[in-house]
Design a protein around this motif. Sequence first.
Motif, mmCIF file in Angstrom:
data_model
loop_
_atom_site.group_PDB
_atom_site.id
_atom_site.type_symbol
_atom_site.label_atom_id
_atom_site.label_comp_id
_atom_site.label_asym_id
_atom_site.label_seq_id
_atom_site.Cartn_x
_atom_site.Cartn_y
_atom_site.Cartn_z
ATOM 1 N N LYS A 179 1.508 3.757 -0.829
ATOM 2 C CA LYS A 179 0.579 3.966 -1.934
ATOM 3 C C LYS A 179 -0.107 5.308 -1.696
ATOM 4 O O LYS A 179 -0.823 5.484 -0.717
ATOM 5 C CB LYS A 179 -0.441 2.836 -2.028
ATOM 6 C CG LYS A 179 -1.317 2.906 -3.272
ATOM 7 C CD LYS A 179 -2.236 1.706 -3.371
ATOM 8 C CE LYS A 179 -1.479 0.425 -3.609
ATOM 9 N NZ LYS A 179 -0.821 0.406 -4.943
ATOM 10 N N ASP A 181 -2.311 8.794 -3.125
ATOM 11 C CA ASP A 181 -3.211 9.368 -4.120
ATOM 12 C C ASP A 181 -3.576 10.785 -3.718
ATOM 13 O O ASP A 181 -3.288 11.228 -2.599
ATOM 14 C CB ASP A 181 -4.463 8.506 -4.328
ATOM 15 C CG ASP A 181 -5.312 8.353 -3.074
ATOM 16 O OD1 ASP A 181 -5.027 9.028 -2.057
ATOM 17 O OD2 ASP A 181 -6.279 7.558 -3.101
ATOM 18 N N VAL A 190 -11.001 10.714 -6.038
ATOM 19 C CA VAL A 190 -9.600 10.640 -6.438
ATOM 20 C C VAL A 190 -9.359 11.471 -7.690
ATOM 21 O O VAL A 190 -10.039 11.321 -8.703
ATOM 22 C CB VAL A 190 -9.178 9.178 -6.688
ATOM 23 C CG1 VAL A 190 -7.739 9.111 -7.187
ATOM 24 C CG2 VAL A 190 -9.334 8.360 -5.409
ATOM 25 N N VAL A 192 -5.821 12.086 -8.665
ATOM 26 C CA VAL A 192 -4.605 11.499 -9.233
ATOM 27 C C VAL A 192 -4.232 10.251 -8.444
ATOM 28 O O VAL A 192 -4.323 10.230 -7.223
ATOM 29 C CB VAL A 192 -3.408 12.476 -9.160
ATOM 30 C CG1 VAL A 192 -2.255 11.961 -10.011
ATOM 31 C CG2 VAL A 192 -3.782 13.875 -9.573
ATOM 32 N N GLY A 193 -3.777 9.221 -9.148
ATOM 33 C CA GLY A 193 -3.289 8.021 -8.496
ATOM 34 C C GLY A 193 -4.363 6.944 -8.408
ATOM 35 O O GLY A 193 -5.394 7.019 -9.080
ATOM 36 N N PRO A 194 -4.109 5.932 -7.540
ATOM 37 C CA PRO A 194 -2.972 5.818 -6.619
ATOM 38 C C PRO A 194 -1.681 5.450 -7.328
ATOM 39 O O PRO A 194 -1.690 4.904 -8.429
ATOM 40 C CB PRO A 194 -3.408 4.706 -5.664
ATOM 41 C CG PRO A 194 -4.322 3.863 -6.496
ATOM 42 C CD PRO A 194 -5.046 4.801 -7.415
#
Length: 277
Positions: A179, A181, A190, A192-194
């Motif tokens: 996983k 990010d 954050v 982008v993501g996860p």
Amino acid sequence: MTSRTPIVLAASAGACAMALGVAAPAIAAPDQAQDKAMVSVFHGIPGMTVDVYANGKPLLSDFKPGTVTDPQSLDAGTYDIQIFAAGQSPHGKPALEKKVKVPEGGNATVAAHLSADGTPRLTAFTNDVSKVAAGKARLTVRHVAAAPAVDVRAGGQPVFTDLTNPNEDTATVGAGTVKADVVLAGTDTVAVGPADLNLKEGTSNVVYAWGTANKNLALATQTFSGVESMPDGVHAGGSGAAVTQNSSDQWLAWVAATGAITVTGVLVARRVTSRRG
């Protein structure tokens, strides 16, 4: 163990808004003659559908953001790549133009994207399709977004730190699903993501962080198979996963009609639009 490779280039204009790219399954590596090069194209300029020309010939039409083409085996050489807004005449002024030189045996992806300050660019990246040890996979992250430096985490732990546009970091990791990010460098914010990354044994996986900060940054992925270490294995240059088959079909039709374009990580570039000073 990571290695950073700065890249160069220049290119087209864009707005913002995008979705998270999903990796397609890896494709078996085709045979590659020594006088050929493997070439893919990634479109990472949000809000702009484009037509791509090579040496004045149509290469891709209605090419949409977040799309990466299937790699093709093409003649090595130097080509003039031009990008126009979709439907614009190829005889006018291109939004992006660059001369790209590809040596024999090279494997590259040409990326149309934004610089850290939002200036359109065209960057050629060399794809590492060398062999990896049994039980391993290669992970490369390319920062091609209008965003500041970022850290890339897997399972919440930093894998690459302080990655800036337009650079890439690469590491050999254990095969499996992780996983991942992207966070702003030195923070837990954050960007982008996860997202789950399925890193299969014997593959080389490229993740593109693209788009614009504060406007839904996105990820797109490209996977090359056939890089596992095997006693009787023959490395044939690698292959990647196309996000849309349509773009790949257009590419093949152009190759059949004109003979080919080529690309690599070492290139000669020139900016046609958004030139500063």
